[in-house]
Design a protein around this motif. Sequence first.
Motif, PDB file in Angstrom:
ATOM      1  N   ASP A 114       0.973  -1.211  -0.008  1.00  7.69           N
ATOM      2  CA  ASP A 114      -0.075   0.061  -0.011  1.00  7.69           C
ATOM      3  C   ASP A 114       0.979   1.163  -0.203  1.00  7.69           C
ATOM      4  O   ASP A 114       1.665   1.387   1.084  1.00  7.69           O
ATOM      5  N   ASP A 156       0.886  -5.832   2.723  1.00  3.55           N
ATOM      6  CA  ASP A 156      -0.072  -5.103   3.433  1.00  3.55           C
ATOM      7  C   ASP A 156      -1.179  -4.986   2.628  1.00  3.55           C
ATOM      8  O   ASP A 156      -2.375  -4.411   3.151  1.00  3.55           O
ATOM      9  N   ALA A 158      -2.540  -6.832   0.476  1.00  2.00           N
ATOM     10  CA  ALA A 158      -2.849  -8.386  -0.107  1.00  2.00           C
ATOM     11  C   ALA A 158      -4.366  -8.700  -0.114  1.00  2.00           C
ATOM     12  O   ALA A 158      -4.977  -9.150  -0.981  1.00  2.00           O
ATOM     13  N   GLU A 159      -4.936  -8.169   1.120  1.00  4.10           N
ATOM     14  CA  GLU A 159      -6.215  -8.497   0.942  1.00  4.10           C
ATOM     15  C   GLU A 159      -7.104  -7.790   0.034  1.00  4.10           C
ATOM     16  O   GLU A 159      -8.204  -8.411  -0.622  1.00  4.10           O
ATOM     17  N   ALA A 160      -6.916  -6.559  -0.209  1.00  3.24           N
ATOM     18  CA  ALA A 160      -7.787  -5.728  -1.063  1.00  3.24           C
ATOM     19  C   ALA A 160      -7.385  -6.092  -2.576  1.00  3.24           C
ATOM     20  O   ALA A 160      -8.364  -6.201  -3.636  1.00  3.24           O
ATOM     21  N   ALA A 162      -6.244  -9.343  -3.591  1.00  5.81           N
ATOM     22  CA  ALA A 162      -6.808 -10.573  -3.479  1.00  5.81           C
ATOM     23  C   ALA A 162      -8.306 -10.653  -3.845  1.00  5.81           C
ATOM     24  O   ALA A 162      -8.893 -11.293  -4.940  1.00  5.81           O
ATOM     25  N   GLU A 163      -8.977  -9.748  -3.068  1.00  4.08           N
ATOM     26  CA  GLU A 163     -10.409  -9.679  -3.298  1.00  4.08           C
ATOM     27  C   GLU A 163     -10.933  -9.014  -4.763  1.00  4.08           C
ATOM     28  O   GLU A 163     -11.765  -9.637  -5.328  1.00  4.08           O
ATOM     29  N   LEU A 174      -4.961 -15.770  -0.622  1.00  2.00           N
ATOM     30  CA  LEU A 174      -4.656 -14.755   0.312  1.00  2.00           C
ATOM     31  C   LEU A 174      -3.908 -15.373   1.427  1.00  2.00           C
ATOM     32  O   LEU A 174      -4.301 -16.286   1.998  1.00  2.00           O
ATOM     33  N   THR A 175      -2.565 -15.030   1.649  1.00  2.00           N
ATOM     34  CA  THR A 175      -1.884 -15.672   2.819  1.00  2.00           C
ATOM     35  C   THR A 175      -1.706 -14.812   3.830  1.00  2.00           C
ATOM     36  O   THR A 175      -2.191 -13.686   4.027  1.00  2.00           O
ATOM     37  N   GLU A 176      -0.903 -15.370   4.853  1.00  2.00           N
ATOM     38  CA  GLU A 176      -0.812 -14.457   5.961  1.00  2.00           C
ATOM     39  C   GLU A 176       0.341 -13.567   6.223  1.00  2.00           C
ATOM     40  O   GLU A 176       0.685 -12.949   7.133  1.00  2.00           O
ATOM     41  N   ARG A 178       2.169 -10.664   5.516  1.00  2.00           N
ATOM     42  CA  ARG A 178       1.719  -9.329   5.145  1.00  2.00           C
ATOM     43  C   ARG A 178       2.755  -8.451   5.451  1.00  2.00           C
ATOM     44  O   ARG A 178       2.902  -7.246   4.857  1.00  2.00           O
TER      45      ARG A 178
END
Length: 216
Positions: A114, A156, A158-160, A162-163, A174-176, A178
């Motif tokens: 980010d 950091d 990755a969640e957005a 991957a979605e 999505l992995t842990e 970050r």
Amino acid sequence: MKLLVLDGALARCSAAAFVDGVLVAEEVAEGARRQPVDLPPMAQRVARALAGLDAVAVVVGPGGFTGLRAAIALAEGLALGAGARLVGVTTGEALAAALPEELRAGRAVWSVVDTRRGRLVLERLAPGAWQAEAPPEPMAVEDLPLPEGPVAMVGDAAEAAAEALLARGADALLTEARLPLAAAAGRVALERLAGHIPMRDATPLYVEPPAVRRPA
């Protein structure tokens, strides 16, 4: 081979020590913008596990301006003082190295950081690779390309990311992983020092200039 590894790229800092490829000491501190305060004493404590110093590795980005400068300047000073080699590791390489090898073998790794300006920075590693395929690419999340095969998402943002990819039908896991860790970055540095992948210097990868303004 006595190796000290430093990281301050994102919202944590860490230091690790390796002797002949074995991790012998590690410290981690969470929190953004604390790298200039936390990293020097942390490096000093971790370095006590080393009798001498052959190489210093540092995560060079992408990441925050303050954390990167603090970590790189410290690594440069320690390497110069000890007459040691200085090795750079990118944020994406460090994050990928933290994943299980069986996962990395079957998926490309996409590191997404980010920029805090409504954009992200994409760094790509091929399946099983220790080094990034190309320089990091800044873009908006909606401009992420579709991967050609399955990918593991780290970083950091990755969640957005991957979605967004999953919504377009991609196989994005999505992995842990970050935030990078010096212990994982050390695995990449050891590959470089052994000549298995090309060397990288400690030039910082800011990708975009720091968000500062000239005084009025």
